[in-house]
Design an enzyme around this catalytic site. Sequence first.
Site, short mmCIF file in Angstrom:
data_model
loop_
_atom_site.label_atom_id
_atom_site.label_comp_id
_atom_site.label_asym_id
_atom_site.label_seq_id
_atom_site.Cartn_x
_atom_site.Cartn_y
_atom_site.Cartn_z
N HIS A 134 0.93 -0.90 0.10
CA HIS A 134 -0.28 0.64 -0.44
C HIS A 134 0.64 1.66 -0.35
CE1 HIS A 134 -2.75 2.67 2.26
NE2 HIS A 134 -3.41 2.20 1.58
N GLN A 214 -5.03 -4.95 7.56
CA GLN A 214 -5.64 -6.29 6.54
C GLN A 214 -5.92 -7.62 7.84
OE1 GLN A 214 -8.07 -5.21 4.30
NE2 GLN A 214 -7.42 -3.64 4.19
#
Length: 416
Positions: A134, A214
Amino acid sequence: MTQADTLTRSDGAVGKGAVGKADFPGMFTEDGEPWHYLDSAASAQKPQAVIDAMSRALGKEYATVHRGVYSRSAQMTRGYEAARQRVADFIGAASQDEIVFVRGATEGINLVASSWGDANIREGDRIMLSMLEHHSNIVPWQLLAGRVGAQIDVCPLTEDGQIDLDALERMLTPDHKIVALSHLSNVLGGRLDAKRAAGLAHSVGAKLLLDGCQAAPREPLDMQALDCDFYVFSGHKLYGPTGIGVLWAREDILQAMPPYQGGGAMIDQVSFTGTTYAPAPQRFEAGTPMITEAIALHAAIDYVAQIGTAEIRDHEAALAKRLREELARIQGVCVFGPADGLGIVSFELPGVHPHDLGTILDEENVAIRAGHHCCQPLMDHLGVPATARASFGLYSDESDIEALMRGIDRTLKIFA
């Protein structure tokens, strides 16, 4: 009844959606119709228990913490620090003193890059990332590298879209000071073998930071077993509020790190001739902290723990498997990532831009994410400008997949 239908709660509720869309006010439209929310990887919906906890903390229970001698302030301080202990228990930290409250995982990574990084990374040193990171686990390291003259290396992916640890082993050198990797990909759903990654990093004397945004909502965590050095995650993906996240670091590392920001609450003594600082974690929590957010995060963790992260993992994995099977029936569809990815499915329909798909699905009360998911280098690697992403939560069930597939069928007819 499939595995995806049998998620249970400690009150004994069992069955399709038993954990309960009813527990989540945001899972319905204003007309009371089901809203098929498939964007939990971006931000999870909030159970009523979290909403209620934050409302109480903002209302009759509210006071500032750590400063007041009056009873409500003392009570709120106990609640705030109880949230820190709850986080420590949830992730298997050795002590609550290893838990730093930050605004989110992004700030947590920036804190490590600025505090630990500035103190330990020098010109000529190397930083290892991976192709699927990310932007929040790329840009802070680029800023650090630019400040000190370090170099960044990028670990490639396997054919099925997982971080290639064999390549990582070949690439690591004693010049690498930190390895920063996603524990679970926000685009592909692949799970890192974190224990092996830690061993590889430590074998060359490097530290390992894991982006757990996550993983934290859908994976049992134990910092001792993972053997990493830093771990970050955000509260809002863990069914808690926005504006709060967690940085965990080994206590000896944390205590040696210089302050990240200056201000109230992070000091020992202040004078115009010099200042001494509080020990960690207070040293890294300058200013009035995220009081109500921490208390609501406590409630979110309690809610998740009542169900069990292993159960959530298995529930979401079964739904992801089912969705991949449904998508595989579409001629020309491209599904990205490993076949056993957890809770996240990214795909591309033939001849349909993900933004067009997302717009049509919205008309069907289905919410997915369409775009680059803050992973532009990964999109370049995949050879696409964007993907459509469906991501599940503990409240997801097969009706969400059915609604998604109906919307996809309609979209394909429109673009035929």
